[in-house]
Enzyme design. Sequence first.
Site, PDB file in Angstrom:
ATOM      1  N   ASP A  49       0.864  -1.174   0.000  1.00  0.00           N
ATOM      2  CA  ASP A  49       0.000   0.000   0.000  1.00  0.00           C
ATOM      3  C   ASP A  49       0.902   1.226   0.000  1.00  0.00           C
ATOM      4  O   ASP A  49       2.128   1.121   0.180  1.00  0.00           O
ATOM      5  CB  ASP A  49      -0.919   0.011   1.227  1.00  0.00           C
ATOM      6  CG  ASP A  49      -2.244   0.713   0.941  1.00  0.00           C
ATOM      7  OD1 ASP A  49      -3.260   0.019   0.770  1.00  0.00           O
ATOM      8  OD2 ASP A  49      -2.251   1.959   0.851  1.00  0.00           O
ATOM      9  N   ASP A  77       4.082   2.415  -4.341  1.00  0.00           N
ATOM     10  CA  ASP A  77       3.222   3.192  -5.230  1.00  0.00           C
ATOM     11  C   ASP A  77       3.237   2.474  -6.571  1.00  0.00           C
ATOM     12  O   ASP A  77       4.248   2.492  -7.284  1.00  0.00           O
ATOM     13  CB  ASP A  77       3.771   4.616  -5.363  1.00  0.00           C
ATOM     14  CG  ASP A  77       2.919   5.489  -6.277  1.00  0.00           C
ATOM     15  OD1 ASP A  77       2.078   4.945  -7.026  1.00  0.00           O
ATOM     16  OD2 ASP A  77       3.115   6.720  -6.264  1.00  0.00           O
ATOM     17  N   VAL A  78       2.139   1.814  -6.907  1.00  0.00           N
ATOM     18  CA  VAL A  78       2.112   0.960  -8.097  1.00  0.00           C
ATOM     19  C   VAL A  78       2.104   1.751  -9.401  1.00  0.00           C
ATOM     20  O   VAL A  78       2.092   1.161 -10.483  1.00  0.00           O
ATOM     21  CB  VAL A  78       0.909  -0.011  -8.069  1.00  0.00           C
ATOM     22  CG1 VAL A  78       1.125  -1.094  -7.023  1.00  0.00           C
ATOM     23  CG2 VAL A  78      -0.395   0.734  -7.833  1.00  0.00           C
ATOM     24  N   ASN A 104      -5.220  -5.264  -6.929  1.00  0.00           N
ATOM     25  CA  ASN A 104      -6.407  -4.630  -6.381  1.00  0.00           C
ATOM     26  C   ASN A 104      -6.395  -3.104  -6.477  1.00  0.00           C
ATOM     27  O   ASN A 104      -7.432  -2.468  -6.342  1.00  0.00           O
ATOM     28  CB  ASN A 104      -6.572  -5.043  -4.908  1.00  0.00           C
ATOM     29  CG  ASN A 104      -7.730  -4.344  -4.239  1.00  0.00           C
ATOM     30  OD1 ASN A 104      -8.890  -4.588  -4.567  1.00  0.00           O
ATOM     31  ND2 ASN A 104      -7.436  -3.439  -3.310  1.00  0.00           N
ATOM     32  N   TYR A 169     -12.943   6.239 -14.776  1.00  0.00           N
ATOM     33  CA  TYR A 169     -12.898   4.960 -14.064  1.00  0.00           C
ATOM     34  C   TYR A 169     -13.400   3.819 -14.947  1.00  0.00           C
ATOM     35  O   TYR A 169     -12.799   2.739 -14.988  1.00  0.00           O
ATOM     36  CB  TYR A 169     -13.755   5.064 -12.798  1.00  0.00           C
ATOM     37  CG  TYR A 169     -13.691   3.866 -11.892  1.00  0.00           C
ATOM     38  CD1 TYR A 169     -12.544   3.587 -11.159  1.00  0.00           C
ATOM     39  CD2 TYR A 169     -14.791   3.015 -11.740  1.00  0.00           C
ATOM     40  CE1 TYR A 169     -12.492   2.490 -10.304  1.00  0.00           C
ATOM     41  CE2 TYR A 169     -14.744   1.925 -10.888  1.00  0.00           C
ATOM     42  CZ  TYR A 169     -13.594   1.668 -10.181  1.00  0.00           C
ATOM     43  OH  TYR A 169     -13.528   0.587  -9.341  1.00  0.00           O
ATOM     44  N   LYS A 173     -11.300   0.519 -16.135  1.00  0.00           N
ATOM     45  CA  LYS A 173     -11.715  -0.846 -15.813  1.00  0.00           C
ATOM     46  C   LYS A 173     -12.020  -1.668 -17.065  1.00  0.00           C
ATOM     47  O   LYS A 173     -11.798  -2.884 -17.080  1.00  0.00           O
ATOM     48  CB  LYS A 173     -12.923  -0.817 -14.873  1.00  0.00           C
ATOM     49  CG  LYS A 173     -12.595  -0.284 -13.485  1.00  0.00           C
ATOM     50  CD  LYS A 173     -11.496  -1.095 -12.804  1.00  0.00           C
ATOM     51  CE  LYS A 173     -11.296  -0.685 -11.361  1.00  0.00           C
ATOM     52  NZ  LYS A 173     -10.264  -1.521 -10.668  1.00  0.00           N
ATOM     53  N   ALA A 202     -19.375  -2.729  -3.864  1.00  0.00           N
ATOM     54  CA  ALA A 202     -18.998  -3.272  -2.559  1.00  0.00           C
ATOM     55  C   ALA A 202     -18.724  -2.085  -1.650  1.00  0.00           C
ATOM     56  O   ALA A 202     -17.848  -1.263  -1.929  1.00  0.00           O
ATOM     57  CB  ALA A 202     -17.763  -4.158  -2.674  1.00  0.00           C
TER      58      ALA A 202
END
Length: 261
Positions: A49, A77-78, A104, A169, A173, A202
């Site tokens: 994270d 940091d991805v 994720n 977004y 996706k 969710a």
Amino acid sequence: MKSAPAYVPGHGLLKGKSALVTAAAGAGIGFSAAKRCAEEGVRALMISDIHERRLGEAVEKLKAETGLQEVYGVLCDVTKEDQVQALVAAAEEKLGGVDILINNAGLGGQKRIVDMTDDEWFKVIDVSLNSVFRMTRAILKVMQPRGHGVIVNNASVLGWRAQKEQAHYAAAKAGVMALTRCAALEAAEFGVRINAVSPSIALHEFLKKASSEELLDKLSSTEAFGRAAEPWEVANAMVFLASDYSSYMTGEVMSVSSQRA
């Protein structure tokens, strides 16, 4: 039915495997996925994270709640290639090889296209799509020579559906879905499987901060059960895709939704 069902206990679906989960600090799908991996019997687990305090707290909480002591946390940091490379190297060392990667990391928000800046567009694309590419590229370089491994990506029904103020977004996706399918074909010849889950909604703290209460209530009310999914319900689907029960599935995007995709 507006109340969540009883929590499902572990059944050893991932016994003896190792798992790496990105963006897993806090109370979202990532933490739930990490917890489910531990409950399903992984021998070692690493989470990443960008929030140092929350990451440390998540590691300790996973140890306390699941009993698994081989839990590691790495700041990452991805969106940064050097940090992605360092994360994969650390996971390979600490976990004795990564069997499962759950991508994720994601970032959303609400903005109409005419009001959206380039920076707002690119930030969502970078966190939600480009990070999946970077992590997939890095992990395939170690999984493919071993001849086995599983990657599970977190997509969204917005990759299929249209919704106002979600263009950035949704585009990201939809990209995750396409990346999943294409990468899966390339990885299959090496014995590596790549699939994705596509949740509708969710409810967790991160989502509450990113979206209005009015919108979340509206989306939840249209679900067949009259409620949003619990993060662990999405994590259950991730665990299934990570397990040998889905051994003939690759390149699939599995809807985790109580209404039609």
